[in-house]
Design an enzyme around this catalytic site. Structure first.
Site, mmCIF file in Angstrom:
data_model
loop_
_atom_site.group_PDB
_atom_site.id
_atom_site.type_symbol
_atom_site.label_atom_id
_atom_site.label_comp_id
_atom_site.label_asym_id
_atom_site.label_seq_id
_atom_site.Cartn_x
_atom_site.Cartn_y
_atom_site.Cartn_z
ATOM 1 N N ASP A 12 0.858 -1.188 0.000
ATOM 2 C CA ASP A 12 0.000 0.000 0.000
ATOM 3 C C ASP A 12 0.894 1.238 0.000
ATOM 4 O OD1 ASP A 12 -2.192 1.622 0.122
ATOM 5 O OD2 ASP A 12 -2.700 1.181 2.210
ATOM 6 N N ASP A 105 -2.846 2.531 -6.143
ATOM 7 C CA ASP A 105 -1.842 2.604 -5.079
ATOM 8 C C ASP A 105 -1.769 1.393 -4.158
ATOM 9 O OD1 ASP A 105 -4.310 3.120 -3.956
ATOM 10 O OD2 ASP A 105 -3.577 4.629 -2.563
ATOM 11 N N GLU A 106 -2.447 0.318 -4.475
ATOM 12 C CA GLU A 106 -2.326 -0.866 -3.629
ATOM 13 C C GLU A 106 -2.601 -2.142 -4.419
ATOM 14 O OE1 GLU A 106 -5.265 -1.556 -0.539
ATOM 15 O OE2 GLU A 106 -6.602 -0.074 -1.436
#
Length: 361
Positions: A12, A105-106
């Site tokens: 993350d 983003d993860e």
């Protein structure tokens, strides 16, 4: 292969959008910034400096500014975020093909068997985080464990720029001590219900029988029963199926004029069609989303037996759903989403839908 043999990493990025802005503009480093927002918008992301003041994503800009008077609003640059995300994912694929992106983003990575034959998932996570920093200048946090749920919870423990491994022998104790609001799938409403039943930690859930949990929480009871025992069999899916596609607009001035609403519904219908047609995606269920001036939310859906085929199709249904609204108030946001898609019948087509800020100040 049993879940106890799997090695799952959840990576993350730390305050991704805000961190990219601070990276590209050194003048913003160390300052509280919010991506998005402005006069009438909502915060898309907040830097850690802003989070110290209680600023969070999805928070109305007005509230964010009240919490942090010196907050700096920065317009979003989604092409740039996507560019950086692509670099990060290329690093993941050097270790495993079993990568399940959740957003820009993860992502989850299954490294049980990996391309570098590294036995320690903890070591792999360290290498990946170091590579991300060296190649992008950004930091990432990671969680490592035997399933996706535990890995995701773990990734939040040592944020920012840290990692946490939950070893198999520590899972039971970890889950017993975990606050119920940290359990994936437990939102505010369910958490408050649990508090009212004196359920505060995993250990309190564990005291309940399967029958009690099912009676109290319906189908979710079985899920909670398994989860607190470390049972979560969801695999890392490299080809996630697109469940829905949505477009929406937040307006600078609240809309109350019927002609304005009609124009916006036509515009949203056209945009939805454009995004879908590029990837040959069709759907049977259309949902109209209305957010009013007081932030109350209303949604209404209509499902056809056959797939919607055109922007005119979307518009006609959206117009009918609009007429069924229970309140005649000024509108702050309108949105259309299509679900029940034909992606269930074919391979996933990756669509990165940008959050529309064009109508925000």
């Amino acid at each position: 292969m049993t879940s106890s043999q799997r090695k799952i990493i959840h990576v993350d990025m730390d305050a991704f959008y805000a961190s990219v802005e601070q990276l590209d503009n050194p003048d913003l480093k160390g300052k509280p910034i919010a991506v998005g927002g402005g006069h009438r918008g909502v915060v898309a992301a907040a830097s850690y400096e802003a989070r110290k003041f209680g600023v969070r994503s999805a928070m109305p800009s007005k509230t964010a500014k009240e919490k942090c008077p010196h907050l700096i609003f920065v317009p979003p640059r989604f092409p740039r975020y996507k560019e950086v995300s692509k670099k990060i994912r290329s690093i993941f694929y050097e270790y495993t093909d079993l990568v399940e992106p959740l957003s820009l983003d993860e992502a989850y990575l299954d490294v049980t068997e990996n391309k570098k034959d590294i036995e320690s998932a903890n070591q792999i996570a360290k290498e990946i985080r170091q590579r991300i920093f060296e190649e992008t200048g950004l930091t990432a946090s990671a969680g490592i464990s035997v399933n996706k749920f535990l890995a995701k919870v773990a990734s939040d423990i040592n944020k920012p720029n840290g990692q946490k491994t939950i070893h198999p022998q520590h899972i039971e104790k970890f889950l017993e001590e975990l606050p119920v609001e940290k359990f994936y799938g437990v939102g505010k409403v369910t958490a408050n219900k649990m508090f009212g039943l004196s359920i505060y930690k995993g250990a309190d859930i564990k005291k309940k029988t399967l029958e009690e949990l099912t009676r109290l929480f319906g189908k979710s009871g079985q899920y909670y029963y398994n989860l607190v025992r470390g049972i979560h069999r969801s695999e890392v899916k490299p080809n996630r199926i697109q469940k829905s596609v949505a477009v929406e607009r937040t307006f600078f001035d609240d809309l109350s004029d019927e002609q304005q609403i009609d124009d916006k519904l036509k515009s949203l219908s056209e945009e939805l069609q454009n995004r879908l047609s590029k990837h040959q995606i069709l759907g049977k269920s259309l949902t109209l989303k209305i957010k009013y001036k007081d932030f109350s939310l209303y949604t209404r859906s209509f499902t056809k037996t056959e797939y919607y085929q055109s922007k005119e199709d979307y518009y006609r249904t959206a117009k009918n759903l609009w007429k069924q609204r229970p309140f005649d108030r000024a509108v702050r946001l309108l949105g259309l989403s299509l679900s029940n898609l034909n992606t269930e019948e074919k391979k996933q087509v990756s669509i990165q839908l940008k959050i529309p800020f064009e109508d925000l100040d």
